[in-house]
Scaffold this motif. Structure first.
Motif, PDB file in Angstrom:
ATOM      1  N   GLU A 137      15.379  11.288   8.835  1.00  0.00           N
ATOM      2  CA  GLU A 137      16.720  11.792   8.865  1.00  0.00           C
ATOM      3  C   GLU A 137      17.130  12.807   9.248  1.00  0.00           C
ATOM      4  N   ASP A 138      18.161  12.870  10.024  1.00  0.00           N
ATOM      5  CA  ASP A 138      19.120  14.191   9.908  1.00  0.00           C
ATOM      6  C   ASP A 138      20.009  14.219   8.403  1.00  0.00           C
ATOM      7  N   PRO A 139      19.773  15.180   7.566  1.00  0.00           N
ATOM      8  CA  PRO A 139      20.426  15.579   6.251  1.00  0.00           C
ATOM      9  C   PRO A 139      21.511  15.740   5.946  1.00  0.00           C
ATOM     10  N   LYS A 140      22.216  16.074   7.576  1.00  0.00           N
ATOM     11  CA  LYS A 140      23.375  15.857   7.714  1.00  0.00           C
ATOM     12  C   LYS A 140      24.188  15.007   8.467  1.00  0.00           C
ATOM     13  N   ASN A 141      23.507  14.113   9.054  1.00  0.00           N
ATOM     14  CA  ASN A 141      24.400  13.320  10.064  1.00  0.00           C
ATOM     15  C   ASN A 141      22.844  11.946   9.809  1.00  0.00           C
ATOM     16  N   PRO A 142      22.293  11.409   8.297  1.00  0.00           N
ATOM     17  CA  PRO A 142      21.640  10.149   8.541  1.00  0.00           C
ATOM     18  C   PRO A 142      22.227   9.260   8.620  1.00  0.00           C
ATOM     19  N   ARG A 143      21.149   8.651   9.564  1.00  0.00           N
ATOM     20  CA  ARG A 143      21.300   6.955  10.897  1.00  0.00           C
ATOM     21  C   ARG A 143      21.503   5.661   9.553  1.00  0.00           C
ATOM     22  N   ARG A 191       0.675  -0.923  -0.179  1.00  0.00           N
ATOM     23  CA  ARG A 191       0.272  -0.105   0.245  1.00  0.00           C
ATOM     24  C   ARG A 191       0.805   1.293  -0.371  1.00  0.00           C
ATOM     25  N   PHE A 192       2.478   0.923  -0.422  1.00  0.00           N
ATOM     26  CA  PHE A 192       3.027   2.353  -0.573  1.00  0.00           C
ATOM     27  C   PHE A 192       3.798   3.107   0.831  1.00  0.00           C
ATOM     28  N   ALA A 193       3.034   2.883   2.387  1.00  0.00           N
ATOM     29  CA  ALA A 193       3.296   3.436   3.034  1.00  0.00           C
ATOM     30  C   ALA A 193       4.705   2.944   4.242  1.00  0.00           C
ATOM     31  N   LEU A 194       4.933   4.332   5.031  1.00  0.00           N
ATOM     32  CA  LEU A 194       5.772   3.791   5.590  1.00  0.00           C
ATOM     33  C   LEU A 194       5.611   4.046   7.257  1.00  0.00           C
ATOM     34  N   GLU A 195       5.569   2.743   7.620  1.00  0.00           N
ATOM     35  CA  GLU A 195       5.066   2.670   9.210  1.00  0.00           C
ATOM     36  C   GLU A 195       5.988   3.477  10.274  1.00  0.00           C
ATOM     37  N   ALA A 196       6.016   4.500  10.745  1.00  0.00           N
ATOM     38  CA  ALA A 196       6.636   5.234  11.608  1.00  0.00           C
ATOM     39  C   ALA A 196       6.913   4.200  13.781  1.00  0.00           C
ATOM     40  N   PRO A 197       7.957   4.266  13.987  1.00  0.00           N
ATOM     41  CA  PRO A 197       7.553   2.883  15.230  1.00  0.00           C
ATOM     42  C   PRO A 197       6.341   3.300  16.515  1.00  0.00           C
ATOM     43  N   ASP A 198       6.551   4.864  16.433  1.00  0.00           N
ATOM     44  CA  ASP A 198       4.895   5.294  16.438  1.00  0.00           C
ATOM     45  C   ASP A 198       3.366   4.834  16.446  1.00  0.00           C
ATOM     46  N   GLY A 199       3.869   4.476  15.075  1.00  0.00           N
ATOM     47  CA  GLY A 199       2.539   4.439  14.454  1.00  0.00           C
ATOM     48  C   GLY A 199       2.481   4.423  13.230  1.00  0.00           C
ATOM     49  N   ILE A 200       2.551   6.235  13.199  1.00  0.00           N
ATOM     50  CA  ILE A 200       1.987   7.086  12.098  1.00  0.00           C
ATOM     51  C   ILE A 200       2.541   6.344  10.760  1.00  0.00           C
ATOM     52  N   GLU A 201       1.842   6.879  10.180  1.00  0.00           N
ATOM     53  CA  GLU A 201       2.397   6.251   8.324  1.00  0.00           C
ATOM     54  C   GLU A 201       2.132   7.636   7.399  1.00  0.00           C
ATOM     55  N   THR A 202       3.552   6.918   6.370  1.00  0.00           N
ATOM     56  CA  THR A 202       4.010   8.470   5.713  1.00  0.00           C
ATOM     57  C   THR A 202       3.626   7.619   4.565  1.00  0.00           C
ATOM     58  N   ALA A 203       2.940   7.949   2.915  1.00  0.00           N
ATOM     59  CA  ALA A 203       3.111   7.206   1.942  1.00  0.00           C
ATOM     60  C   ALA A 203       4.209   7.483   1.430  1.00  0.00           C
ATOM     61  N   PHE A 204       4.405   6.742   0.084  1.00  0.00           N
ATOM     62  CA  PHE A 204       5.849   6.962  -0.608  1.00  0.00           C
ATOM     63  C   PHE A 204       5.391   6.248  -2.344  1.00  0.00           C
ATOM     64  N   SER A 205       6.177   7.061  -3.013  1.00  0.00           N
ATOM     65  CA  SER A 205       5.412   6.959  -4.440  1.00  0.00           C
ATOM     66  C   SER A 205       5.985   5.592  -5.046  1.00  0.00           C
ATOM     67  N   GLN A 206       5.810   5.114  -6.229  1.00  0.00           N
ATOM     68  CA  GLN A 206       6.699   3.922  -7.157  1.00  0.00           C
ATOM     69  C   GLN A 206       7.260   4.194  -6.655  1.00  0.00           C
ATOM     70  N   ARG A 263      13.926  12.344  -0.409  1.00  0.00           N
ATOM     71  CA  ARG A 263      12.562  12.362  -0.531  1.00  0.00           C
ATOM     72  C   ARG A 263      12.888  10.768   1.045  1.00  0.00           C
ATOM     73  N   LEU A 264      13.310  10.199   0.975  1.00  0.00           N
ATOM     74  CA  LEU A 264      13.359   8.635   1.763  1.00  0.00           C
ATOM     75  C   LEU A 264      13.727   9.898   3.527  1.00  0.00           C
ATOM     76  N   ARG A 265      14.424   9.863   2.926  1.00  0.00           N
ATOM     77  CA  ARG A 265      15.566  10.178   4.232  1.00  0.00           C
ATOM     78  C   ARG A 265      14.649  11.280   4.957  1.00  0.00           C
ATOM     79  N   THR A 266      13.586  12.394   4.574  1.00  0.00           N
ATOM     80  CA  THR A 266      12.986  13.539   4.915  1.00  0.00           C
ATOM     81  C   THR A 266      11.803  12.147   5.780  1.00  0.00           C
ATOM     82  N   LYS A 267      11.562  11.431   5.151  1.00  0.00           N
ATOM     83  CA  LYS A 267      10.538  10.615   5.045  1.00  0.00           C
ATOM     84  C   LYS A 267      10.801   9.394   6.185  1.00  0.00           C
ATOM     85  N   LEU A 268      11.878   8.886   6.794  1.00  0.00           N
ATOM     86  CA  LEU A 268      12.723   8.618   7.953  1.00  0.00           C
ATOM     87  C   LEU A 268      12.735   9.377   8.828  1.00  0.00           C
TER      88      LEU A 268
END
Length: 231
Positions: A206-212, A140-155, A199-204
């Motif tokens: 991530e700190d753009p200067k030091n991504p985990r 269903r093209f969704a990222l589920e965060a540890p707190d359960g909140i979902e964010t859509a991602f594209s194909q 865009r993936l880093r933003t949805k995860l």
């Protein structure tokens, strides 16, 4: 059953040329001249690939691209006379998988569609992956965060994410990405990958200067550093 390709373009000659080339290559096709007709058809059918012109008579094609990428899960390829770099970047940022400039060779469109349909995302059997507290739902093209909140991602974003999740803790070079995801190597492809990874880093979160999670190895490629469990 062969893949269904929808063609949305207000020029009859282009619709006919693309439809003939795709049918000769073994695809099913449906053609539309207006966005309203196309959106009505989406309520009755689910295409595998959508070819979308940006210069439509009844609405801006870019907003339609964004909706298709997030809601339909189809491969979205823009076909447009807009040749400016910023138009390409905007289309890719909104979720398009590829951008083809008019005029074009129909054989190239067929080749790019075939390349997209061979991506790892469609070949893999599992549609759910867990990593670092996150869950990626490719069905269903969704990222589920540890707190359960979902964010859509594209194909397009999903193709890159799946490439990382299929090879965790391994270096993935730009050449490997190009071979796996298709497209023409060069500045345009590199820019597309930069956009999707950003865009993936933003949805995860991530700190753009030091991504985990998605680490850049300058001059070499990328490494996804988390363990991954496919379920």
């Amino acid at each position: 059953m062969s893949a269904l390709v929808t063609i949305l373009d207000d020029e009859p000659a282009i619709r006919e040329m693309l439809s003939d080339a795709l049918q000769d290559a073994g695809f099913q096709t449906m053609t539309f001249s207006r966005a309203t007709e196309f959106e009505a058809a989406l309520r009755r059918t689910t295409p595998d690939v959508c070819l979308v012109d940006l210069g439509l008579p009844d609405r801006d094609g870019l907003s339609l691209v964004h909706r298709l990428a997030l809601e339909q899960g189809a491969i979205v390829i823009i076909i447009s006379a807009r040749a400016q770099t910023q138009d390409k970047i905007t289309g890719l940022e909104l979720g398009a998988d590829d951008y083809i400039i008019k005029p074009f060779d129909p054989a190239e469109v067929v080749a790019r569609i075939r390349a997209r349909l061979r991506t790892p995302k469609r070949a893999a059997s599992s549609n759910t992956a867990r990593f670092a507290g996150w869950t990626a739902h490719f069905d269903r093209f969704a990222l589920e965060a540890p707190d359960g909140i979902e964010t859509a991602f594209s194909q397009a974003e999903g193709e890159v994410l799946r490439l990382f999740l299929d090879a965790p803790k391994r270096l993935i070079s730009r050449a490997q990405m190009q071979e796996s995801l298709g497209g023409n190597a060069g500045e345009s492809f590199d820019r597309a990958m930069d956009v999707r990874i950003s865009r993936l880093r933003t949805k995860l979160n991530e700190d753009p200067k030091n991504p985990r999670l998605i680490k850049t190895i300058y001059g070499a490629g990328y490494i996804f550093v988390s363990d991954v469990e496919w379920v």
